[in-house]
Design a protein around this motif. Structure first.
Motif, short mmCIF file in Angstrom:
data_model
loop_
_atom_site.label_atom_id
_atom_site.label_comp_id
_atom_site.label_asym_id
_atom_site.label_seq_id
_atom_site.Cartn_x
_atom_site.Cartn_y
_atom_site.Cartn_z
N ILE A 157 12.26 2.33 0.11
CA ILE A 157 13.31 1.29 -0.01
C ILE A 157 13.01 0.03 0.84
O ILE A 157 12.90 -0.09 1.90
CB ILE A 157 14.62 1.86 0.23
N ARG A 158 13.07 -0.98 0.16
CA ARG A 158 12.94 -2.30 0.74
C ARG A 158 14.18 -3.28 0.90
O ARG A 158 14.03 -4.18 1.51
CB ARG A 158 11.58 -3.12 0.18
N ASP A 159 15.05 -3.06 -0.14
CA ASP A 159 16.16 -4.06 -0.34
C ASP A 159 17.01 -3.79 0.86
O ASP A 159 17.49 -2.97 1.28
CB ASP A 159 17.03 -3.39 -1.51
N PRO A 160 17.13 -4.98 1.48
CA PRO A 160 17.82 -5.00 2.81
C PRO A 160 19.36 -4.46 3.07
O PRO A 160 19.60 -3.88 3.82
CB PRO A 160 18.12 -6.40 3.14
N GLU A 161 19.76 -4.65 2.04
CA GLU A 161 21.25 -4.24 1.85
C GLU A 161 21.27 -2.55 1.66
O GLU A 161 21.98 -1.78 2.33
CB GLU A 161 22.11 -4.50 0.51
N ASP B 78 0.87 -1.01 0.16
CA ASP B 78 0.00 0.10 -0.04
C ASP B 78 0.90 1.11 0.11
O ASP B 78 0.65 2.06 -0.72
CB ASP B 78 -0.93 -0.06 1.10
N LEU B 79 1.74 1.38 0.77
CA LEU B 79 2.50 2.50 1.02
C LEU B 79 3.36 2.65 -0.32
O LEU B 79 3.83 3.48 -0.72
CB LEU B 79 3.40 2.16 2.21
N ALA C 89 11.60 -1.18 6.02
CA ALA C 89 11.58 -0.43 4.87
C ALA C 89 11.96 0.91 5.38
O ALA C 89 12.13 1.44 6.45
CB ALA C 89 10.52 -0.26 4.17
N VAL C 90 12.48 1.76 4.47
CA VAL C 90 13.15 3.03 4.46
C VAL C 90 12.11 4.07 3.76
O VAL C 90 12.24 3.92 2.47
CB VAL C 90 14.49 3.23 4.31
N VAL D 230 9.60 0.83 10.36
CA VAL D 230 9.95 1.54 9.33
C VAL D 230 10.58 2.87 9.51
O VAL D 230 10.44 3.40 10.70
CB VAL D 230 8.51 2.05 8.48
N VAL D 231 11.64 3.17 8.67
CA VAL D 231 12.63 4.42 9.08
C VAL D 231 12.05 5.41 8.51
O VAL D 231 11.87 5.31 6.74
CB VAL D 231 13.91 4.15 8.53
#
Lengths: 448, 448
Positions: free
Chosen positions: A16-20, A6-7, A40-41, A84-85
């Motif tokens: 951003i969701r990529d853990p790295e 949703d977000l 996520a950020v 979430v950040v």
């Protein structure tokens, strides 16, 4: 995860969701370790992005941490596991510079030193100048009510804030304050959010007060003392004297030694301690003479006046120099300025009792001390250092002082809160938090 | 009344029930009429008396009003029908004067000018100086975040407050703040209670910051202008100029006329407006010269510099002079200082449109205006004056201003709150009020 989609559909590549890529946003510059990795950020572009993120977080009861440049020293911006950040680092627009009214309206991610530089092009400056001014953000300064070197002359960050735009926990956008100098209209929500460390809302814009750059050439001064107590007494005499400095800093012998071994600048390690500072205005030279004369009367063995900024540069290296040595257990206590000599004596006695060496730098004109403990980087060594810091903190409180002058509480100092605040004050703090963030999504379990 | 006897047995003769003795405590100095007579007055001697009164009031759900000297101008201290008045006027003890740390700790009922005089015996002074300084109390100054003549140099009352003792609605005693210059420990409860107008708790003691008295002889200055707009432009030029005044006040021609007819001091009524102010420090004379030169460059027809205080005395007579004429419908709006000329033009246009004459005095260096409307003292005349004040207030807001610079909201300006605060800010204000005073006994339906 359906909820996050949703977000993501709202924010696109600003989520951003990529853990790295997420990992660097998990912690601030404190010694506190985050308990886990966030989901996520959000790289917010504007207030509306933050509003969308918070409305979503409230709906899904997701814990949120907030960060500017991540230079905080109290763990306040560390991420939450599955949280979430919200990063404001990309909100770098200066929205208005109003020279005639001496204000600037900026997004929260503007770098402190860049705002200051912009103001100087119009003969103004931004008073707050934490040691990290070249990397930290105005929003972060506000969220922690940051201090810095010029506080002795210009006060803390709150003294420079006129108005805020804040996103509340549920995503609503609120304006506080006014661009006027005086404003008694309901409770002072601006001051409530300044220093609230991300626990009541997210500050996305601020209207800050600027001051005119004093005319003339600033002077820096240095005075070296045989003992720390003499230097403390000199500070009390200076701030009660006829010539007010813009900066008045103290470094003990051990801290000068650490700074010089990190980046030599030719400073002679004093027997006890060194005061460095700055005077400004057309009478900067005369004021520096007055101040160094007071220092000699209080026992200084050696004084110096200069037009160069290198003495203050050395002071600004203190934190990087300590970090480079792996020294990270420190305090941020404050005492009434006339208690400086007494607190220095007390710190020395506590260090001796704990069998540890302590490095002290101080925003001395404010009575704000950073004592760092030399101790092995092991579980036992850190515990020993923490025990000494706890004792130093209790000493400061016994002298009418505070557990934090400028870094804030975050997670690192939370156990110290009841040492300073009475039960009623703790209850009121918690009642305000519960009233404004009923689901506890905003920087939970930190700050208060 | 049985309930009141409980409180009487605790307070003895510090509880007044005789209606004749109670009556003078029913209202403040505003034009707002109390809705009825209170049951009793508590003449508190100390914090514990206040705690007993509030615990009792919470238990019996009795509305409480709080007062110092009753000099408030917004109806904030007016009594409630069948309510209790807590008077702090007898809490006049100076508990500590700490010269080395430049603080004083006082009970709330200390008279503002008396604290200032005491500090001056040690070379210090108390910066806040509302026009009523010789009668008003420090606690009242704090409760309204009062302004005054020296704000342009020293800020509002909040800038001089370090710590408070507050009694909460349920009678618990809370300490806020610290005696240190810097303190980031939880939310800034000190600033939250400063200006809260008795709606969140009762301030019983305060630790205030003092400043050193500047050396040298102060100078007062005067500059007369043909138009109000020219005087406004001169103010903007002065505050952005090289010589900062400690006081910078404006009186329009009509207000000088009113003051001179009330108590003649030989002031010539200007064609448009008059600026009066003060400079301090060893360079006071040079600064006054610089400022009057700026005034002449901005069109002043006549300027004067003096070592006498009589120019400021005339300004301080403004409120008594207006009261003596029966003129009481006024505003306390603020604008960013560079908008002064524009607001003066706007006020003139609105006055013409409403067919009314307006007297304006201003803490001009702060952009804080008190416009008083000449109108018959009848229901219709008051309504007409109120309508003009409403328009002036909306004008100020449209220029980035505020509905109250220093008097507070009380009951008089409550209808104006939504003109300045957005819905989210109003909700947050109410949420804080509900969290801290869940039964709504403290100065209900006022302030926010």
């Amino acid at each position: 995860m359906v909820e996050l989609q949703d977000l993501e559909s709202r924010l696109g590549e600003r989520l951003i969701r990529d853990p790295e890529l997420v990992a660097p946003y998990a912690r601030d510059s404190s010694r506190a370790e985050p308990e886990g990795q966030p989901l996520a950020v959000v790289l917010a572009r504007d207030t509306e992005d933050v509003a969308a993120a918070l409305a979503w977080a409230t709906e899904h009861r997701v814990p949120v941490s907030v960060r500017g440049a991540g230079t905080g020293l109290a763990g306040g911006a560390n991420a939450y596991p599955d949280g979430v950040v919200i990063s404001l680092a990309n909100m770098t627009e200066v929205l208005q510079l109003d020279v005639a009214n001496r204000t600037a309206t900026v997004q929260a991610g503007v770098i402190t030193a860049e705002l200051d530089a912009l103001a100087r092009e119009s003969g103004l400056f931004f008073p707050p100048d934490p040691a990290s001014a070249r990397t930290c953000t105005v929003g972060g300064n506000i969220a922690t009510n940051a201090g810095g070197l010029r506080c002795v002359a210009h006060g803390v960050t709150n003294d420079s804030i006129a108005a805020l735009v804040v996103v509340l926990a549920d995503g609503r956008i609120m304006r506080t304050g006014a661009r006027t100098r005086k404003n008694v209209v309901g409770y002072d929500l601006t001051s409530l959010f300044v220093g609230s460390e991300g626990t009541l809302g997210v500050i996305t814009e601020a209207t800050v007060r600027l001051k005119p750059v004093p005319p003339g050439t600033p002077r820096t001064f240095r005075a070296s003392f045989t003992t720390l107590e003499e230097a403390g007494a000199a500070v009390t005499a200076i701030v009660n004297g006829p010539a007010q400095p813009e900066v008045l800093e103290l470094m003990d012998a051990f801290s000068v030694e650490i700074i010089e071994s990190f980046q030599p600048s030719g400073l002679t390690v004093p027997a006890g301690a060194m005061l460095v500072g700055q005077t400004v205005g057309l009478d900067a030279a005369a004021k520096a003479e007055t101040i160094t004369a007071i220092c000699r009367a209080e026992g200084a063995t050696d004084t110096e006046i200069s037009e160069s900024d290198s003495l203050l540069e050395a002071r600004r290296l203190s934190n990087p120099a300590l970090n480079a040595r792996g020294l990270k257990i420190s305090c941020d206590v404050g005492v009434p300025v006339a208690a400086l000599s007494e607190v220095f004596q007390g710190v020395a006695a506590l260090a001796a009792r704990h069998g540890k060496r302590v490095s002290t730098v101080a925003h001395a004109g404010d009575g704000n001390l950073h004592c760092t403990v030399e101790s092995p980087d092991s579980v036992a060594g850190i515990a020993e250092a923490d025990a000494l810091i706890d004792d130093i903190t209790k000493l400061a409180i016994s002298l009418g002082g505070t557990i934090s002058g400028e870094h804030g509480i975050g997670s690192v100092k939370r156990h110290e809160l009841p040492w300073q605040l009475d039960d009623a004050a703790l209850d009121v703090q918690r009642a305000i938090k519960a009233a404004l963030d009923p689901h506890g999504i905003l920087t939970p379990e930190r700050g208060i």
